[in-house]
Design a protein around this motif. Structure first.
Motif, PDB file in Angstrom:
ATOM      1  N   GLU A 129       0.656  -1.320   0.113  1.00  0.00           N
ATOM      2  CA  GLU A 129      -0.294   0.055  -0.120  1.00  0.00           C
ATOM      3  C   GLU A 129       1.124   1.112  -0.009  1.00  0.00           C
ATOM      4  N   PRO A 130       1.767   1.591   0.886  1.00  0.00           N
ATOM      5  CA  PRO A 130       2.333   2.613   0.617  1.00  0.00           C
ATOM      6  C   PRO A 130       3.268   3.143  -0.654  1.00  0.00           C
TER       7      PRO A 130
ATOM      8  N   LEU B 121       8.881   4.264   2.297  1.00  0.00           N
ATOM      9  CA  LEU B 121       7.466   4.874   2.857  1.00  0.00           C
ATOM     10  C   LEU B 121       6.965   5.316   4.106  1.00  0.00           C
ATOM     11  N   ASN B 122       6.247   6.177   4.547  1.00  0.00           N
ATOM     12  CA  ASN B 122       6.134   5.952   5.680  1.00  0.00           C
ATOM     13  C   ASN B 122       4.446   6.598   5.766  1.00  0.00           C
ATOM     14  N   PHE B 123       3.327   5.873   6.260  1.00  0.00           N
ATOM     15  CA  PHE B 123       1.974   6.831   5.621  1.00  0.00           C
ATOM     16  C   PHE B 123       1.010   6.504   6.828  1.00  0.00           C
TER      17      PHE B 123
ATOM     18  N   ASN C 126       9.401   0.211  -0.872  1.00  0.00           N
ATOM     19  CA  ASN C 126       8.073   0.397   0.408  1.00  0.00           C
ATOM     20  C   ASN C 126       8.244   0.471   1.474  1.00  0.00           C
TER      21      ASN C 126
ATOM     22  N   LYS D  33       0.458   3.766  -2.913  1.00  0.00           N
ATOM     23  CA  LYS D  33      -0.096   5.278  -2.293  1.00  0.00           C
ATOM     24  C   LYS D  33       0.949   5.951  -3.036  1.00  0.00           C
ATOM     25  N   ALA D  34       2.039   6.132  -2.932  1.00  0.00           N
ATOM     26  CA  ALA D  34       3.074   6.980  -3.582  1.00  0.00           C
ATOM     27  C   ALA D  34       3.232   7.460  -4.931  1.00  0.00           C
TER      28      ALA D  34
END
Length: 363
Positions: free
Chosen positions: A326-327, A361-363, A358, A330-331
């Motif tokens: 997902e990260p 990235l931090n979400f 992946n 979304k990016a």
């Protein structure tokens, strides 16, 4: 006093020689790294939303983010899915002062354009679609320098998609239940479509409980797939699995299934990780959208002398989508790629893979 002056001179000479001998290589590397590479990418896709999906636009997003972090002056020319325009843009790129040209040889269009061109270029890089070895030999003989070809393993994608679709209906692998499948191919004039089909057949030919009842060429198009699916789903009323060569095709099939009131009875899968696939499809295989960025990382390594050549690489980068990714998903679709510092992949401290991207990235 004279001896002291002489000693000082010796020390001065020693320091000067030391600086020349030891600091010069470092300054050369710094200067080499600071040199801004000029790269032109002739993108076969569209600069906006189109019926074949946003894959090529997303390839450009990744490449632009990498270029920004690695001191590359990247120019992107969009062919808008028009092969005549793509030939013209290739000629334009050959006339430019770009150090490297990145080309996509769909349907041999680029090979023809290069062989017909009075201009040659010393640094040609192929991305995702490449000429065959015979054509590369012809291009080299004409004077083109073919430096690299970064290709996805489309055979792997087709096979993985078939396997994941079967998993959605065959929860208990010890129970052998028969299933019917429809296959919506890409454009069979392209290598990507042919290789994905070969992967599909490789998997289904090895298992006895999946029967492909029909295969059609959907030309990578959502609209064409929608039109074909309305007829095929009426004809094959008991089909359970639908294999699609890309997500745009799968979206068209999904729409047709909803209109016919049978969406809950079938499983649909595609390739690309297109935006919204998680709400419309049962399976999506993706990851190759990052290969343009990988090529630029390899090119930067080559410029700095960290690798001696790039060469032809077929990368098994495809993965079935899950919440794990997902990260990075979304990016791409929410334009958050600037959270990744792509320069760290140049020095080799981190490998450029979906998993490492992946984790950045931090979400």
């Amino acid at each position: 006093m004279g001896k002291l002056t002489l000693s000082c001179r010796k020390v001065f000479v020693f320091i000067t020689l030391f600086c020349i001998s030891y600091l010069h290589p470092i300054s050369s590397v710094v200067a080499q790294d600071a040199a801004r590479l000029k790269v032109t990418f002739v993108n076969p896709g569209s600069s906006g939303v189109n019926p074949t999906g946003n894959f090529w636009l997303n390839v450009s997003k990744v490449m632009s983010a990498v270029a920004q972090d690695t001191n590359i002056d990247l120019t992107i020319l969009y062919a808008e899915r028009n092969h005549i325009l793509m030939k013209e843009l290739t000629k334009q790129a050959l006339e430019s002062d770009a150090d490297y040209l990145i080309l996509v040889d769909e349907k041999r269009v680029i090979t023809e354009a290069l062989l017909d061109s009075p201009k040659v270029h010393p640094n040609i890089l192929f991305l995702l679609n490449s000429p065959n070895q015979l054509e590369i030999n012809r291009l080299s003989a004409k004077g083109f320098g073919i430096k690299a070809a970064i290709l996805p393993d489309n055979y792997q994608a087709g096979k993985e998609l078939a396997r994941e679709l079967v998993k959605t209906v065959q929860k208990d692998l010890t129970v052998t239940e028969s299933f019917s499948m429809l296959a919506f191919l890409g454009d069979i004039a392209t290598n990507a479509a042919l290789e994905r089909e070969q992967g599909l057949l490789s998997y289904t030919n090895r298992i006895s409980n999946v029967n492909i009842v029909d295969k059609v060429d959907a030309h990578w198009s959502q609209q064409r797939a929608h039109e074909l699916a309305r007829g095929l789903l009426r004809r094959h009323r008991n089909v359970e699995l639908i294999w699609c060569a890309n997500d745009a095709i799968a979206f068209g099939v999904n729409q047709a299934a909803i209109e016919l009131g049978i969406r809950d009875k079938i499983k649909i899968g595609g390739v690309n990780w297109d935006s919204g696939h998680e709400d419309k499809l049962d399976v999506s295989i993706g990851g190759h959208v990052f290969l343009g960025g990988y090529l630029l990382i390899e090119l930067k390594k080559y410029q700095r002398g960290l690798v001696k050549y790039i060469g032809t690489q077929k990368v098994a980068i495809f993965r079935p989508y899950s919440s794990t990714f997902e990260p990075v998903y979304k990016a791409i679709h929410e334009d958050n790629l600037n959270q990744i510092d792509f320069s760290q992949f140049v020095d080799g401290k981190k490998s450029y893979t979906i998993m490492t991207l992946n984790k950045e990235l931090n979400f």
